[in-house]
Scaffold this active site. Structure first.
Site, short mmCIF file in Angstrom:
data_model
loop_
_atom_site.label_atom_id
_atom_site.label_comp_id
_atom_site.label_asym_id
_atom_site.label_seq_id
_atom_site.Cartn_x
_atom_site.Cartn_y
_atom_site.Cartn_z
N PRO A 9 5.77 0.56 -2.33
CA PRO A 9 4.98 0.64 -3.41
C PRO A 9 3.80 0.29 -3.07
CG PRO A 9 6.41 -1.38 -3.72
CD PRO A 9 6.89 -0.26 -2.88
N ASN A 10 2.66 0.23 -3.47
CA ASN A 10 0.69 0.59 -4.03
C ASN A 10 0.40 0.47 -2.25
OD1 ASN A 10 0.57 -0.70 -5.92
ND2 ASN A 10 1.91 -2.37 -5.68
N ARG A 17 -8.94 -2.96 -2.84
CA ARG A 17 -8.54 -4.76 -2.83
C ARG A 17 -7.51 -5.19 -1.98
NH1 ARG A 17 -7.37 -6.61 -8.04
NH2 ARG A 17 -8.18 -8.14 -6.82
N TYR A 22 -5.28 -7.24 3.96
CA TYR A 22 -4.23 -5.79 4.75
C TYR A 22 -5.41 -4.72 5.41
CZ TYR A 22 -1.58 -6.64 1.50
OH TYR A 22 -0.16 -7.52 0.48
N ASN A 73 7.79 0.83 5.95
CA ASN A 73 6.90 -0.91 5.72
C ASN A 73 7.85 -0.45 3.69
OD1 ASN A 73 5.36 -2.27 4.32
ND2 ASN A 73 3.78 -1.95 5.51
N ALA A 76 6.68 -4.14 -1.37
CA ALA A 76 6.81 -5.60 -2.21
C ALA A 76 8.44 -5.72 -1.88
CB ALA A 76 6.81 -5.27 -3.37
N HIS A 79 10.83 -7.88 0.14
CA HIS A 79 11.38 -9.05 0.12
C HIS A 79 12.28 -9.09 -1.17
CE1 HIS A 79 8.19 -9.60 2.35
NE2 HIS A 79 7.17 -8.74 1.30
N ASP A 86 20.64 -1.41 1.77
CA ASP A 86 22.42 -1.06 1.82
C ASP A 86 22.05 0.85 2.39
OD1 ASP A 86 23.38 -2.80 2.03
OD2 ASP A 86 24.34 -2.88 -0.87
N GLU A 97 10.80 -1.65 11.55
CA GLU A 97 10.44 -2.19 10.28
C GLU A 97 8.62 -1.77 10.63
OE1 GLU A 97 11.64 -6.06 9.16
OE2 GLU A 97 10.71 -6.01 7.25
N HIS A 99 4.66 -3.68 8.84
CA HIS A 99 4.36 -4.25 8.02
C HIS A 99 2.41 -4.58 8.07
CE1 HIS A 99 7.37 -6.04 5.02
NE2 HIS A 99 8.58 -5.65 6.13
N SER A 101 0.09 -6.85 7.12
CA SER A 101 -0.10 -7.70 7.86
C SER A 101 0.89 -8.86 8.30
CB SER A 101 -0.35 -8.40 5.50
OG SER A 101 0.85 -8.78 5.29
N ARG A 106 2.57 -15.64 5.45
CA ARG A 106 2.21 -15.56 4.11
C ARG A 106 3.12 -16.60 3.35
NH1 ARG A 106 0.79 -10.06 2.53
NH2 ARG A 106 -0.04 -10.70 1.37
O1 CA2 Z 1 1.94 -6.41 5.01
C1 CA2 Z 1 2.62 -4.98 4.72
O2 CA2 Z 1 2.10 -4.24 4.89
C2 CA2 Z 1 3.27 -5.19 2.86
O3 CA2 Z 1 4.69 -4.57 3.25
C3 CA2 Z 1 2.33 -4.93 1.80
C4 CA2 Z 1 2.79 -5.26 0.78
C5 CA2 Z 1 3.69 -6.06 0.79
O4 CA2 Z 1 3.72 -6.42 -0.57
C6 CA2 Z 1 4.09 -6.65 1.74
O5 CA2 Z 1 4.43 -8.24 0.83
C7 CA2 Z 1 4.21 -6.80 2.86
C8 CA2 Z 1 1.88 -4.72 0.33
C9 CA2 Z 1 0.96 -3.10 -0.45
C10 CA2 Z 1 -0.28 -3.42 -0.62
O6 CA2 Z 1 -0.83 -4.12 -1.10
C11 CA2 Z 1 -2.07 -3.80 -2.05
C12 CA2 Z 1 -2.64 -4.70 -2.49
C13 CA2 Z 1 -3.85 -4.04 -2.93
C14 CA2 Z 1 -4.57 -3.54 -2.70
C15 CA2 Z 1 -4.21 -2.30 -2.32
C16 CA2 Z 1 -2.82 -2.31 -2.12
#
Ligand code: CA2
Length: 146
Positions: A9-10, A17, A22, A73, A76, A79, A86, A97, A99, A101, A106
């Site tokens: 997701p995301n 942002r 990131y 990847n 979220a 975690h 599974d 895996e 990431h 960041s 963090r």
């Molecule tokens: O560092 C990574 O690749 C993460 O998997 C990215 C996730 C985060 O929840 C993990 O803890 C670490 C977040 C994906 C992207 O989130 C965004 C947040 C703000 C703006 C754009 C994307």
């Protein structure tokens, strides 16, 4: 060799942002990097991004006996998702895996990775380059017949 790259997701919102966390590169930049890496390494690569946990589980299940490696990847879901862990265990495909960041530096809630309990390797904090390194790792292993 066939590699499946899964993003959670995301990840499709990258670059819009939190550039301090990131980076400034976008999801399109990531797709371009995956295509270029696959081309340079002679790998058949499929990418999949979803904001839905069940869709990711379904994709991992569908990869059974179809792919030689998975780069994941889970974002979220890293975690929280025992279901993704599974599914990875169920298909038994070598996985790395990634990431963007450095999750280990963090918040406390990002310190646990369920998918990481299955993956042979975790690459974190290298930005999009981490995906390239994960692909190279899986290719190296596959080439050695491991
Ligand atoms: O560092 C990574 O690749 C993460 O998997 C990215 C996730 C985060 O929840 C993990 O803890 C670490 C977040 C994906 C992207 O989130 C965004 C947040 C703000 C703006 C754009 C994307």
């Amino acid at each position: 060799m066939k590699i499946l790259v899964i993003n959670g997701p995301n990840i499709n919102m990258l670059g819009i942002r939190e550039p301090d966390v990131y980076g400034k590169q976008t999801f399109s930049d990531l797709l371009a990097l995956l295509d270029a890496t696959a081309e340079a390494e002679g790998i058949a690569l499929e990418q999949f991004q979803s904001n839905h946990e069940g869709a990711i589980v379904d994709k991992i299940q569908a990869a059974y006996r179809q792919f030689d490696g998975i780069v994941i990847n889970p974002a979220a879901y890293t975690h929280t998702s025992v279901a993704i862990l599974d599914a990875l265990k169920a298909v038994g495909i070598p996985a790395v895996e990634v990431h963007i960041s450095n999750i280990s530096a963090r918040e406390a809630f990002r310190q646990i990775s369920y998918a990481g309990m299955y993956c042979e390797k975790t690459i974190a904090g290298l930005g999009l380059e981490g995906y390239r390194q994960a692909i190279l790792y899986l290719k190296g292993k596959y080439s050695k017949g491991e």
